[in-house]
Design an enzyme around this catalytic site. Sequence first.
Site, PDB file in Angstrom:
ATOM      1  N   GLU A   1       0.835  -1.190   0.000  1.00 38.03           N
ATOM      2  CA  GLU A   1       0.000   0.000   0.000  1.00 38.03           C
ATOM      3  C   GLU A   1       0.882   1.256   0.000  1.00 38.03           C
ATOM      4  O   GLU A   1       2.008   1.232   0.516  1.00 38.03           O
ATOM      5  CB  GLU A   1      -0.864   0.049   1.264  1.00 38.03           C
ATOM      6  CG  GLU A   1      -1.777  -1.136   1.451  1.00 38.03           C
ATOM      7  CD  GLU A   1      -2.462  -1.114   2.818  1.00 38.03           C
ATOM      8  OE1 GLU A   1      -3.303  -1.993   3.065  1.00 38.03           O
ATOM      9  OE2 GLU A   1      -2.136  -0.235   3.636  1.00 38.03           O
TER      10      GLU A   1
ATOM     11  N   CYS B   1       3.248   8.424   1.771  1.00 35.64           N
ATOM     12  CA  CYS B   1       3.632   7.403   2.760  1.00 35.64           C
ATOM     13  C   CYS B   1       3.837   6.100   2.011  1.00 35.64           C
ATOM     14  O   CYS B   1       2.886   5.565   1.429  1.00 35.64           O
ATOM     15  CB  CYS B   1       2.540   7.272   3.824  1.00 35.64           C
ATOM     16  SG  CYS B   1       2.893   6.029   5.086  1.00 35.64           S
TER      17      CYS B   1
ATOM     18  N   CYS C   1       5.087  -7.239   7.381  1.00 37.22           N
ATOM     19  CA  CYS C   1       6.082  -6.769   8.346  1.00 37.22           C
ATOM     20  C   CYS C   1       6.373  -7.887   9.336  1.00 37.22           C
ATOM     21  O   CYS C   1       5.468  -8.623   9.741  1.00 37.22           O
ATOM     22  CB  CYS C   1       5.560  -5.533   9.090  1.00 37.22           C
ATOM     23  SG  CYS C   1       6.764  -4.819  10.245  1.00 37.22           S
TER      24      CYS C   1
ATOM     25  N   CYS D   1       4.047  -6.100  15.917  1.00 37.45           N
ATOM     26  CA  CYS D   1       3.420  -5.207  16.896  1.00 37.45           C
ATOM     27  C   CYS D   1       1.915  -5.480  16.928  1.00 37.45           C
ATOM     28  O   CYS D   1       1.257  -5.444  15.883  1.00 37.45           O
ATOM     29  CB  CYS D   1       3.692  -3.753  16.534  1.00 37.45           C
ATOM     30  SG  CYS D   1       5.457  -3.367  16.423  1.00 37.45           S
TER      31      CYS D   1
ATOM     32  N   CYS E   1      -0.893  -3.158  15.243  1.00 29.63           N
ATOM     33  CA  CYS E   1      -0.667  -2.757  13.862  1.00 29.63           C
ATOM     34  C   CYS E   1      -1.178  -3.824  12.910  1.00 29.63           C
ATOM     35  O   CYS E   1      -0.806  -5.003  13.026  1.00 29.63           O
ATOM     36  CB  CYS E   1       0.828  -2.516  13.634  1.00 29.63           C
ATOM     37  SG  CYS E   1       1.262  -2.201  11.914  1.00 29.63           S
TER      38      CYS E   1
ATOM     39  N   GLY F   1       5.855  -2.412   6.588  1.00 27.66           N
ATOM     40  CA  GLY F   1       7.213  -2.883   6.768  1.00 27.66           C
ATOM     41  C   GLY F   1       8.053  -2.045   7.720  1.00 27.66           C
ATOM     42  O   GLY F   1       7.720  -0.922   8.066  1.00 27.66           O
ATOM     43  N   GLU F   2       9.148  -2.639   8.165  1.00 28.92           N
ATOM     44  CA  GLU F   2      10.173  -1.963   8.966  1.00 28.92           C
ATOM     45  C   GLU F   2      11.297  -1.567   8.014  1.00 28.92           C
ATOM     46  O   GLU F   2      12.064  -2.419   7.537  1.00 28.92           O
ATOM     47  CB  GLU F   2      10.690  -2.903  10.055  1.00 28.92           C
ATOM     48  CG  GLU F   2      12.037  -2.537  10.676  1.00 28.92           C
ATOM     49  CD  GLU F   2      12.105  -1.130  11.258  1.00 28.92           C
ATOM     50  OE1 GLU F   2      13.068  -0.405  10.937  1.00 28.92           O
ATOM     51  OE2 GLU F   2      11.199  -0.743  12.021  1.00 28.92           O
TER      52      GLU F   2
ATOM     53  N   LEU G   1       8.094   4.911  19.002  1.00 30.54           N
ATOM     54  CA  LEU G   1       8.386   4.558  20.394  1.00 30.54           C
ATOM     55  C   LEU G   1       7.189   3.911  21.080  1.00 30.54           C
ATOM     56  O   LEU G   1       7.267   2.792  21.574  1.00 30.54           O
ATOM     57  CB  LEU G   1       8.820   5.805  21.161  1.00 30.54           C
ATOM     58  CG  LEU G   1       9.418   5.551  22.538  1.00 30.54           C
ATOM     59  CD1 LEU G   1      10.762   4.854  22.427  1.00 30.54           C
ATOM     60  CD2 LEU G   1       9.563   6.855  23.316  1.00 30.54           C
TER      61      LEU G   1
ATOM     62  N   ASN H   1      -5.334   4.754  14.889  1.00 28.43           N
ATOM     63  CA  ASN H   1      -6.340   4.393  13.895  1.00 28.43           C
ATOM     64  C   ASN H   1      -6.602   2.900  14.059  1.00 28.43           C
ATOM     65  O   ASN H   1      -5.849   2.079  13.547  1.00 28.43           O
ATOM     66  CB  ASN H   1      -5.832   4.705  12.482  1.00 28.43           C
ATOM     67  CG  ASN H   1      -6.929   4.642  11.439  1.00 28.43           C
ATOM     68  OD1 ASN H   1      -8.005   4.104  11.695  1.00 28.43           O
ATOM     69  ND2 ASN H   1      -6.652   5.178  10.269  1.00 28.43           N
TER      70      ASN H   1
ATOM     71  N   CYS I   1      -1.768   1.578   7.919  1.00 27.26           N
ATOM     72  CA  CYS I   1      -1.051   0.683   7.018  1.00 27.26           C
ATOM     73  C   CYS I   1      -1.461  -0.760   7.265  1.00 27.26           C
ATOM     74  O   CYS I   1      -1.605  -1.209   8.395  1.00 27.26           O
ATOM     75  CB  CYS I   1       0.460   0.858   7.163  1.00 27.26           C
ATOM     76  SG  CYS I   1       1.165   0.283   8.704  1.00 27.26           S
TER      77      CYS I   1
END
Length: 389
Positions: A120, A133, A140, A144, A147, A195-196, A253, A331, A374
């Site tokens: 995306e 973005c 990913c 987390c 997410c 993704g990271e 963070l 979100n 995302c």
Amino acid sequence: MPTDQPPEGATSPDARPILSFTAKRRGKAPSHLADLDLTDRKRVLADAGLPAFRADQLSRHYFNHFEADPERMTDVPRTMVEAVQSSLMPTLVKPVRSLTADDGKTIKHLWELYDGARVEFVLMRYPSRTTLCISSQAGCGMACPFCATGQMGLTRNLSTAEIIEQVRLAAKACRDGDLAGGPTRLSNIVFMGMGEPLANYRAITQALHRMIDEPPHGFGLSARNITVSTVGLVPAIDKLAALGLPVTLAVSLHAPDDELRDELIPINSRWKTGELLDAARRYFVASGRRVSIEYALIKDMNDHPWRAQLLADELNKRGKGWAHVNPIPLNPTPGSIWTASTAEAQREFVETLLNNGINTTIRDTRGSDIDGACGQLATTVATEERIDT
């Protein structure tokens, strides 16, 4: 998510468990002009029996005019089109779905890559800038729990060209007036999509050069308008600082204390909060660029005033003015137990930071009505396709 355990009896600090974020091998993305520097583009053309000077010509079409189809390039001989497509300009993505929000000022795209993986990107128009973005991975591996992308798992890293193609498509959309308000110019890029980014370090750093270097080498965007985010891969932050590109670092963070951050950000089991903030401070010293501290405000989870005070204390003890905090109302993913903080909790959190001298700005959220976070659109479409079959 699986972890690599240290050898039995290991005592070194470096033997702490490290989360595995290695991408699954699914073949190699087609080689593309945007993967290569100008010298290598010339070499590829020469190997294909084509004049090397065409590399400059094709690069200017791509980076200046946002054109990736040699058939539409009137100064490319028809006899060369097929060879150019196969050697330097294969099709990298195809559209799956697009959604608009915010009265047409936000567009979210879902794209399918050559192997069926999906990514995306979100294009957002503001009064003084237009921001893209972008994604650096399909899925990913950071896991987390709040997410949507983190819950998808990691499919694979994107190639440099797959990252840069997002920029080209967005720049073309801006020029062509796809956003409300008419034609505009793409000015800002944030690596805050799927993704990271720092887990795909080589492709990211090559992509940064394609974004920053002047045509015909790249798009010629301002490095100061590019932001690279990370959940906390400390060695990669130091490598990025040593690269010497004045891009902004954003640290996701989300908690100032290890007890909570271990739960919210699993990679914190490898590099603790203090180590991460120390690395962020080193990045500021090396680059001169103020670090953004991203903090998703989650109701009754991390939005307590005492955590705002702890965050302020952790930042201030490392110096003044080196970080800017962006509290972000979460979100939420549909069906998730995680939800956004109340307006009152947000206000008190921000006031605590400001009262302690921390530069703080509530992030303007976009696209909440179109699966804006995302990973949400990709998840929604995949669910619909499973139901249809």
